[in-house]
Design a protein around this motif. Sequence first.
Motif, PDB file in Angstrom:
ATOM      1  N   THR B 111       1.299   2.381   7.501  1.00 19.51           N
ATOM      2  CA  THR B 111       1.906   3.206   6.448  1.00 19.51           C
ATOM      3  C   THR B 111       0.858   3.680   5.447  1.00 19.51           C
ATOM      4  O   THR B 111       0.773   4.849   5.118  1.00 19.51           O
ATOM      5  CB  THR B 111       2.943   2.360   5.682  1.00 19.51           C
ATOM      6  N   ASN B 114      -1.764   6.040   6.960  1.00 18.04           N
ATOM      7  CA  ASN B 114      -1.246   7.405   7.080  1.00 18.04           C
ATOM      8  C   ASN B 114      -1.303   8.146   5.756  1.00 18.04           C
ATOM      9  O   ASN B 114      -1.724   9.299   5.696  1.00 18.04           O
ATOM     10  CB  ASN B 114       0.205   7.364   7.571  1.00 18.04           C
ATOM     11  N   LYS B 115      -0.866   7.462   4.703  1.00 15.98           N
ATOM     12  CA  LYS B 115      -0.846   8.113   3.380  1.00 15.98           C
ATOM     13  C   LYS B 115      -2.275   8.373   2.896  1.00 15.98           C
ATOM     14  O   LYS B 115      -2.577   9.448   2.362  1.00 15.98           O
ATOM     15  CB  LYS B 115      -0.090   7.249   2.382  1.00 15.98           C
ATOM     16  N   ARG B 118      -3.829  11.313   4.691  1.00 16.83           N
ATOM     17  CA  ARG B 118      -3.348  12.606   4.178  1.00 16.83           C
ATOM     18  C   ARG B 118      -4.030  12.945   2.848  1.00 16.83           C
ATOM     19  O   ARG B 118      -4.416  14.091   2.612  1.00 16.83           O
ATOM     20  CB  ARG B 118      -1.832  12.549   3.990  1.00 16.83           C
ATOM     21  N   MET B 119      -4.213  11.916   2.013  1.00 15.24           N
ATOM     22  CA  MET B 119      -4.879  12.152   0.715  1.00 15.24           C
ATOM     23  C   MET B 119      -6.319  12.591   0.904  1.00 15.24           C
ATOM     24  O   MET B 119      -6.799  13.488   0.209  1.00 15.24           O
ATOM     25  CB  MET B 119      -4.840  10.869  -0.119  1.00 15.24           C
ATOM     26  N   VAL B 129      -5.609  14.271  -5.293  1.00 13.37           N
ATOM     27  CA  VAL B 129      -4.416  13.451  -5.119  1.00 13.37           C
ATOM     28  C   VAL B 129      -4.800  11.983  -5.323  1.00 13.37           C
ATOM     29  O   VAL B 129      -5.751  11.499  -4.721  1.00 13.37           O
ATOM     30  CB  VAL B 129      -3.813  13.649  -3.719  1.00 13.37           C
ATOM     31  N   PRO B 132      -0.482   6.462  -5.595  1.00 15.22           N
ATOM     32  CA  PRO B 132       0.284   5.653  -6.560  1.00 15.22           C
ATOM     33  C   PRO B 132       0.066   4.162  -6.326  1.00 15.22           C
ATOM     34  O   PRO B 132       0.135   3.371  -7.256  1.00 15.22           O
ATOM     35  CB  PRO B 132       1.739   6.022  -6.286  1.00 15.22           C
ATOM     36  N   THR B 134      -0.141   0.856  -2.995  1.00  8.05           N
ATOM     37  CA  THR B 134       0.635   0.141  -1.989  1.00  8.05           C
ATOM     38  C   THR B 134       1.482  -0.919  -2.684  1.00  8.05           C
ATOM     39  O   THR B 134       1.190  -1.331  -3.815  1.00  8.05           O
ATOM     40  CB  THR B 134      -0.277  -0.546  -0.951  1.00  8.05           C
ATOM     41  N   LEU B 135       2.525  -1.345  -2.012  1.00  9.15           N
ATOM     42  CA  LEU B 135       3.326  -2.485  -2.465  1.00  9.15           C
ATOM     43  C   LEU B 135       3.262  -3.603  -1.419  1.00  9.15           C
ATOM     44  O   LEU B 135       3.992  -4.578  -1.513  1.00  9.15           O
ATOM     45  CB  LEU B 135       4.784  -2.059  -2.683  1.00  9.15           C
ATOM     46  N   GLY B 136       2.398  -3.394  -0.405  1.00  8.35           N
ATOM     47  CA  GLY B 136       2.323  -4.392   0.657  1.00  8.35           C
ATOM     48  C   GLY B 136       3.615  -4.517   1.443  1.00  8.35           C
ATOM     49  O   GLY B 136       3.922  -5.584   1.986  1.00  8.35           O
ATOM     50  N   CYS B 137       4.359  -3.422   1.520  1.00  9.55           N
ATOM     51  CA  CYS B 137       5.631  -3.448   2.253  1.00  9.55           C
ATOM     52  C   CYS B 137       5.362  -3.679   3.737  1.00  9.55           C
ATOM     53  O   CYS B 137       4.498  -3.029   4.324  1.00  9.55           O
ATOM     54  CB  CYS B 137       6.373  -2.129   2.093  1.00  9.55           C
ATOM     55  N   ALA B 216      11.573  -1.910  -3.025  1.00 11.20           N
ATOM     56  CA  ALA B 216      10.262  -1.255  -3.139  1.00 11.20           C
ATOM     57  C   ALA B 216      10.317  -0.147  -4.185  1.00 11.20           C
ATOM     58  O   ALA B 216       9.441  -0.052  -5.052  1.00 11.20           O
ATOM     59  CB  ALA B 216       9.829  -0.699  -1.778  1.00 11.20           C
ATOM     60  N   ALA B 217      11.373   0.664  -4.121  1.00 13.95           N
ATOM     61  CA  ALA B 217      11.521   1.748  -5.110  1.00 13.95           C
ATOM     62  C   ALA B 217      11.676   1.170  -6.512  1.00 13.95           C
ATOM     63  O   ALA B 217      11.144   1.718  -7.483  1.00 13.95           O
ATOM     64  CB  ALA B 217      12.721   2.627  -4.751  1.00 13.95           C
ATOM     65  N   ASN B 221       8.801   1.398  -9.756  1.00 12.24           N
ATOM     66  CA  ASN B 221       9.167   1.985 -11.041  1.00 12.24           C
ATOM     67  C   ASN B 221       9.281   0.954 -12.161  1.00 12.24           C
ATOM     68  O   ASN B 221       9.796   1.262 -13.234  1.00 12.24           O
ATOM     69  CB  ASN B 221      10.478   2.766 -10.888  1.00 12.24           C
TER      70      ASN B 221
END
Lengths: 254, 254
Positions: B111, B114-115, B118-119, B129, B132, B134-137, B216-217, B221
């Motif tokens: 994950t 991939n992000k 793209r950055m 860019v 933000p 990772t959250l280690g999800c 995660a969301a 936040n």
Amino acid sequence: MEISAIALKELERLGAEIKLSEQLTQIRHAGTSLEVQTDKGAYKADLVLLALGVRPATEFLDGSGIELAKNGAVIVDREMRTNVPDIYAAGDCAEIYHMVLKRNVYIPLATTANKAGRMVASNLNGGHVKFPGTLGCAAVKVGEKELARAGLSEAEAVSYGFDAKPVVVEANSVPHYYPGSEKITIKLIYERESKRILGAQAAGPKGTVLRINIFAAAIANGMTTEGLGMLDLCYAPPFSTVWDAVHVAANAAK
Amino acid sequence: MEISAIALKELERLGAEIKLSEQLTQIRHAGTSLEVQTDKGAYKADLVLLALGVRPATEFLDGSGIELAKNGAVIVDREMRTNVPDIYAAGDCAEIYHMVLKRNVYIPLATTANKAGRMVASNLNGGHVKFPGTLGCAAVKVGEKELARAGLSEAEAVSYGFDAKPVVVEANSVPHYYPGSEKITIKLIYERESKRILGAQAAGPKGTVLRINIFAAAIANGMTTEGLGMLDLCYAPPFSTVWDAVHVAANAAK
């Protein structure tokens, strides 16, 4: 529209005959025979179900001094207090604060009623719990399809004066090579300039509703499409694609 | 621990014999015969799989001047830039910024790769860019059980100096009267004073991983347990209880 069309198609797949935009004029009932008459035809029926919406039953409050909205719902503040000291209201009889609209709305749902009831209990006991707000989250199962919404629809966003832009995507629920991969259709509504997410609706297989809950958390926190498009979410083939359908929708916003 | 115990139980239910805390000393291989020797016993095997973790293969960068972390991962900023101008790094070779820890970590997952990829593409083309974080999800399916995590584990939170408090709940996936209702076990880790959610882990039936994505969301936040406990989420019996398992976990935090 894009989402309800999927419900319609699923109902037709299951053998239902759907008649829309017909006005009911009469229900004829003789012995065990039932017939529904509309402005466009007459239909024999075994059972007639009327789904006409919900109206607060607050007539008993006439003359009480408690302020009601035009539709009869009790007007409350974010602590569920009415205008009369020590009188609180919660549930289908009362308005509720909307997080995106930042004003009261009438959305009579079990989820909100439960939360409002808990708040009233706290606040009656001296608490000052404020409701963060509803997002109008709702879900329904139609045949094998899950349908859900969070936040504003496109029409609602426009009617409340938002400069709203919609995007509709179709994404895989799990990778195409994984058993049971199906399409999820997501409609995302966001503010054109700020890219703040205002609402999301979706239809698809099992897991669609829980994805709308991810949007709900995003909307509640004022996330933008860019923020959600880069949010770290769990990935493994049994659960999602590397870029989940949620990401695909968020990243489709231009 | 509370969550991995469920994976262990599921593996045993499926007939697996689990040996933990044994140190591998030798793998004997003669013809088609395989035997694994540990400090506690010897086991015949048809196949031996070694899962020893991941190490960045960055030896080829020796002498390049590109700064590496102790474990060999390329050190990058939030735009995925190395210390050498015009050189970017992304993926399993590189560190990544962690949203909760507010520092780089080494969490080599598809994950994030991939992000980050793209950055890098955006930023190589003149973009700026910033990740933000990772959250280690992460998620895994063990037999019929889904297991997932977002944010920090209890041990991680403590080791990074957070005043972390855990709570473990068992909640119904859907109402008890609805077919297929099963228990979801959720462990929530939060900051004792602020009630900010630091991490969540769960094990349970289908839908468990997507619920961790809601956490995660929330974590991304900076939501508190109170905020998440009152978040408007979709409800209908095929999908959840009126207070979803996510709410139950958040509202169990004291």
